[in-house]
Design an enzyme around this catalytic site. Structure first.
Site, short mmCIF file in Angstrom:
data_model
loop_
_atom_site.label_atom_id
_atom_site.label_comp_id
_atom_site.label_asym_id
_atom_site.label_seq_id
_atom_site.Cartn_x
_atom_site.Cartn_y
_atom_site.Cartn_z
N ASP A 160 -2.86 9.47 -10.12
CA ASP A 160 -2.81 8.62 -11.07
C ASP A 160 -1.27 8.39 -11.96
O ASP A 160 -1.02 7.31 -12.12
CB ASP A 160 -3.90 8.82 -12.39
CG ASP A 160 -5.21 8.85 -12.01
OD1 ASP A 160 -5.33 8.23 -10.89
OD2 ASP A 160 -6.11 9.35 -12.83
N ASP B 273 0.91 -1.14 0.09
CA ASP B 273 -0.12 -0.02 0.01
C ASP B 273 0.84 1.20 -0.15
O ASP B 273 1.87 1.37 0.74
CB ASP B 273 -0.90 -0.02 1.21
CG ASP B 273 -2.07 0.93 1.19
OD1 ASP B 273 -3.04 0.91 0.57
OD2 ASP B 273 -1.78 2.02 1.58
N ASN C 36 -2.92 13.12 -3.35
CA ASN C 36 -4.14 13.48 -4.36
C ASN C 36 -4.73 14.87 -3.89
O ASN C 36 -4.94 15.62 -4.72
CB ASN C 36 -5.41 12.45 -4.12
CG ASN C 36 -5.18 11.20 -4.96
OD1 ASN C 36 -4.36 11.21 -6.08
ND2 ASN C 36 -5.66 10.18 -4.54
N GLU D 37 -4.75 2.64 -3.85
CA GLU D 37 -3.42 2.56 -3.96
C GLU D 37 -2.82 1.26 -3.38
O GLU D 37 -1.56 1.06 -2.92
CB GLU D 37 -2.74 3.73 -3.12
CG GLU D 37 -3.16 3.64 -1.25
CD GLU D 37 -4.63 4.17 -1.12
OE1 GLU D 37 -4.69 4.43 -0.01
OE2 GLU D 37 -5.18 4.33 -2.08
#
Length: 377
Positions: free
Chosen positions: A262, A245, A253, A288
């Protein structure tokens, strides 16, 4: 008419051509013997025997070329090479068969003339029926029997012979049109099949792949995991699972935007893809979160691989328009010994180890305890 549009289609047409002509190994030798027996009626036996022996040897040669082609299973890039080989080998057969006209035709005698023209007309018909998949070979195969069909009557110079020549020319033209139409139909079918195959491959990729990163998606990962656990149980091999992760991905973000997030996911995916083995299954499970299935991998090997992945991601520098991002990753490692564990349980243990890595400060690897050891404790 344009030739076939791509090497893959031409190679498929060459395979069809070879498949059609493979029947020659059963039918051509008896036909040679029957023709030779008829020729002895007006041709010296030694000439007939010589022709038959050479023709049978030529048949053996081109059948051998066909079989080598099938065994080689060539790639589309080799289609031109094999077309030349087959053209020379089968062309020798067409010339030998058509050579009957050189010494079997007797000027002024209708019986040999009718025999020779019948043999060549039959050869032209068979050529159109069997050679039509490959346009280039179809045209080259028709040359020798066409010459042998129309030339002998011209030598007589009579009106009847000229009529036979005209009939032969129209017959060849008709058969050629038939062959070319059959070839066009075959080509269209193969092109459509190729497009359908490509569409099917694309759909299969969409079903198995994550649209953003190109890695396996969750569904394909789950299916692969169950298959690998069954294989591990059958052969008593360990199966390693890495649950991974990205750290602080929400802040990436929030700070740089989702498009930047992205790009980070794609960069991390590229790095991870370069680090895993070809038989490992690397997947994006969602958001993620990533995972790697590693067949036949011990705990020590999986731990070392996880550390290499962590270091590779930590060394990544994502230069984005919105700024520079240096992502890190927390990894949990779980092992299914001899495959004796269900996939949900294995993933749950990997998740718990990964969350422990988060709790320890992130950007680290934590090994999940063996379930048997935990039960004893």
């Amino acid at each position: 008419m344009q030739d076939t549009p791509c090497p893959r289609v031409r190679l498929h047409q060459l395979r069809l051509y070879v498949d059609n002509h493979l029947h020659d190994r059963y039918l051509a030798p008896p036909l040679v013997l029957v023709a030779a027996a008829l020729l002895t009626t007006w041709v010296p036996v030694w000439q007939v025997v010589l022709w038959a022996v050479v023709e049978l040897a030529v048949i053996a040669v081109y059948i051998g070329v066909y079989l080598r082609f099938l065994r080689a299973q060539p790639q589309p890039s080799h289609e031109e090479l094999w077309t030349r080989r087959i053209a020379w080998a089968h062309g020798a057969h067409m010339v030998m068969w058509s050579s009957i006209v050189v010494w079997a035709y007797v000027p002024g005698d209708l019986n040999p003339l009718m025999f020779v023209m019948l043999m060549q007309a039959g050869l032209i018909s068979l050529t159109v029926a069997m050679s039509n998949p490959h346009r280039r070979l179809l045209l080259s195969d028709l040359v020798a029997p066409t010459v042998a069909l129309v030339v002998p009557p011209l030598r007589d110079g009579t009106l009847f012979s000229l009529g036979l020549t005209a009939v032969g020319i129209f017959y060849v033209a008709l058969m050629l049109q038939v062959g070319l139409r059959m070839h066009a139909s075959t080509t269209e079918t193969l092109v459509l099949r190729q497009r359908n195959d490509e569409l099917i491959r694309q759909l299969e990729q969409q079903v198995r792949r994550d649209g953003l990163t190109g890695l396996s998606n969750r569904e394909h990962f789950i299916a692969t995991g169950r298959t690998e656990l069954e294989r591990a149980a059958r052969y008593r091999h360990p199966l390693a699972l890495l649950m991974m992760d990205l750290d602080h991905f929400k802040s990436i973000n929030d700070t740089h935007g989702h498009l930047a997030g992205d790009e980070v996911l794609k960069s991390v995916s590229r790095v991870c893809r370069e680090m895993v083995r070809t038989n490992d299954c690397l997947a994006r499970l969602g958001g993620e979160e990533f995972a790697v299935l590693m067949p036949q991998t011990s705990l020590a090997q999986a731990s070392a691989a996880a550390e290499r992945l962590r270091e590779a991601v930590a060394g990544l520098r994502c230069d984005l328009r919105e700024g520079v991002v240096t992502p890190t990753m927390s990894i949990g490692v779980a092992i299914a010994h001899d495959g004796q564990e269900g996939l949900p349980s294995l993933m749950r243990r990997g998740d718990l180890a990964m969350y422990q890595a988060k709790a320890k400060g992130r950007n680290c690897v934590v090994l999940a305890p063996d379930p048997a050891t935990r039960q004893e404790a």
